[in-house]
Design a protein around this motif. Structure first.
Motif, PDB file in Angstrom:
ATOM      1  N   GLU A  57      -1.738 -11.889   7.077  1.00  0.00           N
ATOM      2  CA  GLU A  57      -1.880 -12.762   5.916  1.00  0.00           C
ATOM      3  C   GLU A  57      -3.047 -13.142   5.523  1.00  0.00           C
ATOM      4  O   GLU A  57      -3.673 -13.060   4.386  1.00  0.00           O
ATOM      5  CB  GLU A  57      -1.017 -13.905   5.940  1.00  0.00           C
ATOM      6  N   LYS A  59      -5.668 -11.415   6.293  1.00  0.00           N
ATOM      7  CA  LYS A  59      -6.503 -10.340   5.990  1.00  0.00           C
ATOM      8  C   LYS A  59      -5.892  -9.639   4.838  1.00  0.00           C
ATOM      9  O   LYS A  59      -6.698  -8.784   4.142  1.00  0.00           O
ATOM     10  CB  LYS A  59      -6.684  -9.182   7.229  1.00  0.00           C
ATOM     11  N   ASN A  60      -4.849  -9.981   4.133  1.00  0.00           N
ATOM     12  CA  ASN A  60      -4.088  -9.342   3.249  1.00  0.00           C
ATOM     13  C   ASN A  60      -3.465 -10.386   2.454  1.00  0.00           C
ATOM     14  O   ASN A  60      -2.246 -10.752   2.439  1.00  0.00           O
ATOM     15  CB  ASN A  60      -3.048  -8.268   3.543  1.00  0.00           C
ATOM     16  N   ALA A 315       3.987  -2.245   1.479  1.00  0.00           N
ATOM     17  CA  ALA A 315       3.350  -3.683   2.105  1.00  0.00           C
ATOM     18  C   ALA A 315       3.975  -3.728   3.515  1.00  0.00           C
ATOM     19  O   ALA A 315       3.410  -4.181   4.165  1.00  0.00           O
ATOM     20  CB  ALA A 315       3.676  -4.784   1.104  1.00  0.00           C
ATOM     21  N   LYS A 318       2.471  -1.230   5.893  1.00  0.00           N
ATOM     22  CA  LYS A 318       1.246  -1.909   6.089  1.00  0.00           C
ATOM     23  C   LYS A 318       1.219  -3.004   7.261  1.00  0.00           C
ATOM     24  O   LYS A 318       0.247  -2.679   7.860  1.00  0.00           O
ATOM     25  CB  LYS A 318       0.517  -2.514   4.871  1.00  0.00           C
TER      26      LYS A 318
END
Length: 418
Positions: A57, A59-60, A315, A318
């Motif tokens: 989270e 990093k994204n 997502a 990923k």
């Protein structure tokens, strides 16, 4: 893959249920990925997953990983979600990514990490055409766990136990010396189900395995297993508090150097070691009535798939790819007590590593799939556990226990054929 069709039909034909809140939601412009972890609150496994999720989270920032802890009804929970056409975005496939859930999961053989899957996992995860449907952190290689301190105290060398006669001689020696030879509990299916699951492959020859795969259940073959376990119970080899003992209770017996053997996975040693960090444990192959000793192997409980109908599939994928990175996957393997399923990640068998290296790497001990997953219709693990419980309590004879399993087999196999 007949078993896949069976499970799919069973789920899709389930009675109508009240729709649950839709997964794959968005909040404040962020995508929320629902992840059914099937790991209990406070466990090292869930903590490791939460740590990876937090790192992802960061990093994204446009993605939220909503981790749902496990319950006492994990298997039923996911069946209900699938029956309601409302699966989570990601779920723990708990041993069944290929044979139960492949029709519901996104194929992953083309992901960037897919070529790192070790050959040991081919028979466990892959279909005949090379597809697989989940990211496995580890792969379970299980035999009979033993307490080395107890073995040394009575002069038993586990490396010399290569037949059931030798195993029974060891149990007799333990009993005479005042130790509990075997431990189990009926508080959930695991301890008794594993006794059956580990022992059954060695009771069948190739022609008999083909018969059971084709739907013909011969109780006389199965009775080789039930007769043996019934005798062990009659001889008083199991913990005397079997009917009331919890998994904590039997773990304490091993931790306190009071018990010899346990038919459980290496992962169960974490509870044992929580009571005694200095306990000395090892694992040995399962003797066979037919053929050579072997280890049972299969998909373990740190294996995760993505719903093919997920509204946030990209997502979710990923995050799966992120978990597959060696640094992150290592954190999961470290709490598994198993071999890693992907290359680039070290195994983490802890004190079982010497046993693993001796039996698997040096002696090339045979690996066989868990019996219920390979040869029985879906749903029979609980029957294996219940019939074994009947043997340990004396409520079922060897023949009655075999008949109980046959009844369940014929019923469930009949559903598969209909």
């Amino acid at each position: 893959m007949n078993r896949i069709k069976t499970v799919t039909a069973g789920i899709c034909c389930a009675m109508a249920i009240t729709s649950l809140a839709a997964c794959g939601s968005s909040s404040g412009g962020k995508k929320t990925v629902e992840f059914m972890t099937m790991q209990s609150t406070g466990t090292p496994q869930l903590k490791a997953l939460q740590g990876i999720g937090k790192k992802f989270e960061e990093k994204n920032p446009d993605i939220v990983i909503k981790m749902v802890p496990g319950t006492n009804n994990n298997e039923n929970d996911i069946k209900v979600r699938l029956a309601g056409h409302n699966p989570p975005d990601i779920w723990n496939t708990h041993g069944w990514s290929r044979d139960r859930y492949s029709n519901f999961l996104e194929p992953l053989q083309n992901r960037p990490w897919a070529k790192r899957l070790k050959p040991i996992g081919n028979d466990v995860f892959k279909t005949k055409d090379g597809k697989f449907f989940a990211l496995p952190a580890d792969i379970q290689v299980s035999g009979i766990m033993y307490n080395q301190t107890v073995m040394d105290a009575v002069g038993i060398d586990p490396k010399s136990i290569d037949t059931w006669d030798a195993f029974e001689q060891a149990c007799t020696k333990l009993k005479v010396a005042g130790y509990t030879p075997l431990i189990s509990s009926n508080k959930d299916a695991g301890p008794n189900g594993d006794i059956a699951d580990y022992m059954l492959p060695g009771m069948y020859d190739e022609s008999q395995l083909k018969e059971i795969s084709d739907g013909r259940f011969d109780t006389t073959v199965y009775e080789k297993y039930t007769t043996k376990v019934a005798k062990w119970a009659k001889d008083g080899w199991f913990n005397v508090d079997y009917s009331s003992a919890s998994q904590d209770d039997i773990s304490r017996l091993m931790a306190q150097d009071k018990a010899g053997f346990s038919f459980r996975s290496n992962g169960s040693s974490q509870l044992i070691q929580s009571y005694n960090p200095n306990v000395k444990l090892g694992m040995m192959p399962v003797p066979a009535e037919v053929g050579r000793p072997y280890f049972s192997t299969g998909e373990d409980t740190l294996t995760f798939g993505v719903s093919k109908t997920s509204k946030n599939k990209e997502a979710a994928l990923k995050f799966i790819d992120f978990m597959a990175e060696p640094e992150n996957l290592q954190k999961l393997v470290d709490v598994s007590m198993n071999d890693s399923a992907l290359t680039g990640v070290k195994s983490a068998l802890g004190q079982f590593q010497p046993s693993y290296d001796y039996w698997v790497k040096e002696k090339k001990t045979k690996m066989v799939p868990f019996f219920d997953r390979k040869y029985l219709p879906n749903g029979m693990y609980n029957t294996l556990a219940k019939s074994t419980d009947g043997l340990l309590t004396g409520q079922l004879t060897a023949q009655a226990a075999a008949d109980q399993v046959k009844t369940s087999f014929d019923s469930l196999y009949g559903q598969k054929s209909s």
